[in-house]
Design a protein around this motif. Structure first.
Motif, PDB file in Angstrom:
ATOM      1  N   LEU A  46     -10.956  59.661   7.474  1.00 39.00           N
ATOM      2  CA  LEU A  46      -9.897  60.664   7.505  1.00 39.00           C
ATOM      3  C   LEU A  46     -10.278  61.749   8.506  1.00 39.00           C
ATOM      4  CD1 LEU A  46      -9.668  60.982   3.628  1.00 39.00           C
ATOM      5  CD2 LEU A  46      -8.243  59.527   5.086  1.00 39.00           C
ATOM      6  N   GLU A  47      -9.489  61.885   9.571  1.00 43.86           N
ATOM      7  CA  GLU A  47      -9.794  62.838  10.630  1.00 43.86           C
ATOM      8  C   GLU A  47      -8.664  63.856  10.750  1.00 43.86           C
ATOM      9  OE1 GLU A  47     -10.756  65.181  13.621  1.00 43.86           O
ATOM     10  OE2 GLU A  47     -12.169  63.859  12.587  1.00 43.86           O
ATOM     11  N   SER A  48      -9.018  65.148  10.740  1.00 40.26           N
ATOM     12  CA  SER A  48      -8.000  66.196  10.783  1.00 40.26           C
ATOM     13  C   SER A  48      -7.337  66.304  12.153  1.00 40.26           C
ATOM     14  CB  SER A  48      -8.621  67.545  10.403  1.00 40.26           C
ATOM     15  OG  SER A  48      -9.648  67.900  11.314  1.00 40.26           O
ATOM     16  N   TYR A  49      -8.051  65.937  13.218  1.00 41.36           N
ATOM     17  CA  TYR A  49      -7.459  66.023  14.550  1.00 41.36           C
ATOM     18  C   TYR A  49      -6.316  65.013  14.655  1.00 41.36           C
ATOM     19  CZ  TYR A  49      -7.650  67.391  19.480  1.00 41.36           C
ATOM     20  OH  TYR A  49      -7.357  67.917  20.704  1.00 41.36           O
ATOM     21  N   PRO A  50      -5.232  65.350  15.359  1.00 37.52           N
ATOM     22  CA  PRO A  50      -4.061  64.457  15.376  1.00 37.52           C
ATOM     23  C   PRO A  50      -4.239  63.160  16.160  1.00 37.52           C
ATOM     24  CG  PRO A  50      -3.692  66.361  16.785  1.00 37.52           C
ATOM     25  CD  PRO A  50      -4.952  66.638  16.026  1.00 37.52           C
ATOM     26  N   GLU A  51      -5.293  63.063  16.981  1.00 36.85           N
ATOM     27  CA  GLU A  51      -5.524  61.861  17.768  1.00 36.85           C
ATOM     28  C   GLU A  51      -6.995  61.809  18.133  1.00 36.85           C
ATOM     29  OE1 GLU A  51      -4.134  64.205  21.839  1.00 36.85           O
ATOM     30  OE2 GLU A  51      -3.350  62.218  21.411  1.00 36.85           O
ATOM     31  N   LEU A  52      -7.432  60.693  18.701  1.00 42.02           N
ATOM     32  CA  LEU A  52      -8.802  60.592  19.179  1.00 42.02           C
ATOM     33  C   LEU A  52      -9.053  61.716  20.173  1.00 42.02           C
ATOM     34  CD1 LEU A  52     -11.438  58.934  19.155  1.00 42.02           C
ATOM     35  CD2 LEU A  52     -10.545  57.680  21.127  1.00 42.02           C
ATOM     36  N   LYS A  53     -10.085  62.495  19.945  1.00 41.40           N
ATOM     37  CA  LYS A  53     -10.300  63.706  20.716  1.00 41.40           C
ATOM     38  C   LYS A  53     -10.421  63.414  22.199  1.00 41.40           C
ATOM     39  CE  LYS A  53     -12.552  65.974  16.818  1.00 41.40           C
ATOM     40  NZ  LYS A  53     -13.787  66.562  16.264  1.00 41.40           N
ATOM     41  N   PRO A  54      -9.442  63.908  22.994  1.00 41.69           N
ATOM     42  CA  PRO A  54      -9.463  63.614  24.430  1.00 41.69           C
ATOM     43  C   PRO A  54     -10.346  64.565  25.212  1.00 41.69           C
ATOM     44  CG  PRO A  54      -7.507  64.866  23.894  1.00 41.69           C
ATOM     45  CD  PRO A  54      -8.254  64.679  22.598  1.00 41.69           C
ATOM     46  N   LEU A  55     -10.749  65.677  24.585  1.00 42.32           N
ATOM     47  CA  LEU A  55     -11.505  66.707  25.275  1.00 42.32           C
ATOM     48  C   LEU A  55     -12.923  66.785  24.732  1.00 42.32           C
ATOM     49  CD1 LEU A  55      -8.803  69.531  25.297  1.00 42.32           C
ATOM     50  CD2 LEU A  55      -9.316  67.902  27.121  1.00 42.32           C
ATOM     51  N   GLY A  56     -13.770  67.448  25.479  1.00 43.91           N
ATOM     52  CA  GLY A  56     -15.141  67.633  25.042  1.00 43.91           C
ATOM     53  C   GLY A  56     -16.039  67.641  26.245  1.00 43.91           C
ATOM     54  N   ALA A  57     -17.155  68.308  26.115  1.00 46.29           N
ATOM     55  CA  ALA A  57     -18.095  68.381  27.225  1.00 46.29           C
ATOM     56  C   ALA A  57     -19.071  67.212  27.128  1.00 46.29           C
ATOM     57  CB  ALA A  57     -18.800  69.735  27.194  1.00 46.29           C
ATOM     58  N   GLY A  58     -20.317  67.448  27.478  1.00 47.59           N
ATOM     59  CA  GLY A  58     -21.276  66.362  27.479  1.00 47.59           C
ATOM     60  C   GLY A  58     -22.247  66.443  26.319  1.00 47.59           C
ATOM     61  N   LEU A  59     -23.057  65.426  26.196  1.00 48.88           N
ATOM     62  CA  LEU A  59     -24.137  65.423  25.214  1.00 48.88           C
ATOM     63  C   LEU A  59     -25.242  64.509  25.704  1.00 48.88           C
ATOM     64  CD1 LEU A  59     -23.727  62.480  23.708  1.00 48.88           C
ATOM     65  CD2 LEU A  59     -22.087  63.728  22.346  1.00 48.88           C
ATOM     66  N   ILE A  60     -26.410  64.683  25.109  1.00 48.62           N
ATOM     67  CA  ILE A  60     -27.578  63.885  25.444  1.00 48.62           C
ATOM     68  C   ILE A  60     -28.004  63.114  24.207  1.00 48.62           C
ATOM     69  CG2 ILE A  60     -29.986  63.947  26.172  1.00 48.62           C
ATOM     70  CD1 ILE A  60     -29.322  66.613  27.599  1.00 48.62           C
ATOM     71  N   LEU A  61     -28.149  61.818  24.347  1.00 42.72           N
ATOM     72  CA  LEU A  61     -28.672  60.989  23.270  1.00 42.72           C
ATOM     73  C   LEU A  61     -30.136  60.712  23.572  1.00 42.72           C
ATOM     74  CD1 LEU A  61     -25.709  58.525  22.610  1.00 42.72           C
ATOM     75  CD2 LEU A  61     -26.264  60.673  21.445  1.00 42.72           C
ATOM     76  N   ALA A  62     -31.006  61.362  22.818  1.00 45.63           N
ATOM     77  CA  ALA A  62     -32.444  61.250  23.014  1.00 45.63           C
ATOM     78  C   ALA A  62     -32.941  59.898  22.502  1.00 45.63           C
ATOM     79  CB  ALA A  62     -33.143  62.405  22.284  1.00 45.63           C
ATOM     80  N   PRO A  63     -34.188  59.549  22.797  1.00 43.31           N
ATOM     81  CA  PRO A  63     -34.705  58.244  22.361  1.00 43.31           C
ATOM     82  C   PRO A  63     -34.567  57.974  20.870  1.00 43.31           C
ATOM     83  CG  PRO A  63     -36.180  59.203  23.981  1.00 43.31           C
ATOM     84  CD  PRO A  63     -35.144  60.251  23.675  1.00 43.31           C
ATOM     85  N   ASN A  64     -34.704  58.994  20.031  1.00 41.68           N
ATOM     86  CA  ASN A  64     -34.557  58.759  18.585  1.00 41.68           C
ATOM     87  C   ASN A  64     -33.133  58.360  18.219  1.00 41.68           C
ATOM     88  OD1 ASN A  64     -34.153  61.657  19.284  1.00 41.68           O
ATOM     89  ND2 ASN A  64     -33.586  61.858  17.135  1.00 41.68           N
ATOM     90  N   ALA A  65     -32.146  58.857  18.982  1.00 46.60           N
ATOM     91  CA  ALA A  65     -30.755  58.462  18.734  1.00 46.60           C
ATOM     92  C   ALA A  65     -30.543  56.999  19.091  1.00 46.60           C
ATOM     93  CB  ALA A  65     -29.800  59.351  19.519  1.00 46.60           C
TER      94      ALA A  65
END
Length: 382
Positions: A27-46
């Motif tokens: 259940l997601e409150s946003y009306p659609e798959l989030k089209p916006l957003g900046a970046g992120l880093i997935l470190a080795p543990n991720a």
């Protein structure tokens, strides 16, 4: 099983349960798959976490992301204060945009798994012997064997179960953006860089296809009107004296590319599990981004969920075991991130200089030891 929240934590948890053959609805409150957003880093543990419950997703992230094996902290004149080799003994880190990661996560789930535009607001019954009743913001009541709350730092479910736990403002605010600057991206091969100065911090992370994820942080009151209305020109003035390529990156910003956030975390929770209700992701351990571990810890949650849900026993015992496996590590990382933020956000030039000298003379073996603990997800318990 119901999952409240369709962010990274909720989608990753859904993938883990789907691979176990457990019926789930997100259940997601946003009306659609989030089209916006900046970046992120997935470190080795991720990456290690994802490989435990979805090896093909790991391969897709590696194919989509930008690999880096060096993380540098500099002062505003460009001198290196600290340099960490990320990939020693592990995989590199991978950077990508949030929409790209959301898309990859969604592709791992059957169509219709996520219901958009509805928000969970309240648990009405979580007794061990009866189904859990979950109320939505439209008044609809859903019934399930269990509920996993991944509804973020402002979790309505956590607020109901632990009303004394409230998000706390870290004292600094953040502007994020993704720009397209291939020539500048070529100057930062396989390196993530963050610069610390008395006027604030600035980080830049290369992405694929000539893009760069940038972020700027500085101290400000909570919900400060001046910060909320800051323009690219205002950011350029604040960081004008910072070393190359920071002024050049700021010249590429446009008003519609900027995302503003007051940075917050939550104090350590006394528990994550409540019979057949479980808190995961930011609902359980929201943290400041100073170690780049928010998304990484959500993915570790999913890996541990996958492990313990395979075992025999009741849902209550599984959720309690997950709490035991995740609480200490996630809270230790959150506390470390909070402390680093306070050091990084010093404004007094004298104290900044002392901090920089201490960082430059810290033996590399200490930083390596700290990163080794952070970037190696604990092995599964027997």
């Amino acid at each position: 099983m119901l999952i409240a929240g369709g962010g990274i934590a909720g989608l990753a948890a859904a993938i883990a349960l789907h691979r176990l053959g457990i019926p789930i609805r997100v259940l997601e409150s946003y009306p659609e798959l989030k089209p916006l957003g900046a970046g992120l880093i997935l470190a080795p543990n991720a990456l290690e976490a994802i490989s435990r419950f979805s090896p093909n997703l790991t391969a897709q992230i590696i194919a989509e992301g930008y690999p880096a094996n060096v993380y540098k902290i500099k002062n505003d004149r460009g001198s290196v204060l600290s340099e960490v080799k990320i990939g020693e003994g592990t995989s590199p880190s991978y950077s990508l945009s949030r929409p790209e990661l959301y898309k990859l996560l969604m592709e791992q789930l059957p169509e219709g798994t996520v219901t958009f535009g509805c928000r969970a607001v309240r648990i009405h019954n979580s007794l061990p012997t009866e189904p859990v009743q979950l109320e939505l913001d439209n008044g609809e009541m859903l019934v399930a064997r269990a509920v996993i709350a991944c509804d973020g730092i402002h979790s309505a479910i956590r607020s109901q179960l632990l009303p004394r736990i409230q998000p706390r403002y870290a004292g600094y605010t953040c502007w994020r953006a993704i720009i397209h600057a291939p020539e500048l991206a070529e100057t930062m091969p396989q390196t993530f860089t963050e610069t610390w100065g008395a006027n604030g911090r600035f980080g830049y992370v290369p992405l694929t296809r000539g893009r760069i994820y940038c972020y700027a942080l500085f101290n400000a009151p909570y919900k400060d009107p001046a910060s909320m209305t800051l323009t690219p020109a205002g950011l350029q003035r604040r960081f004008a004296a910072f070393h190359f390529p920071i002024p050049q990156l700021l010249e590429q910003l446009t008003a519609d590319s900027l995302i503003h956030t007051d940075l917050m975390d939550t104090p350590a929770l006394p528990r994550f599990a409540f019979d057949r209700v479980l808190l995961l992701g930011d609902a359980a351990h929201a943290m400041t981004p100073n170690l780049g571990q928010g998304a990484c810890q959500a993915l570790e949650d999913a890996a541990v969920l996958y492990e313990y849900m395979q075992r025999k026993g009741t849902l209550q015992s599984a959720f309690t075991a997950i709490e035991g496996a995740r609480m200490q590590r996630s809270q230790r990382i959150a506390k470390a991130s909070w402390r680093i933020g306070k050091i990084a956000q010093l404004e007094n030039p004298f104290f900044c200089r002392i901090r920089d000298i201490l960082m430059q003379h810290t033996p590399s073996v200490i930083a390596k030891r700290q990163m080794s603990w952070l970037y190696h997800m604990p092995k599964s318990s027997s």
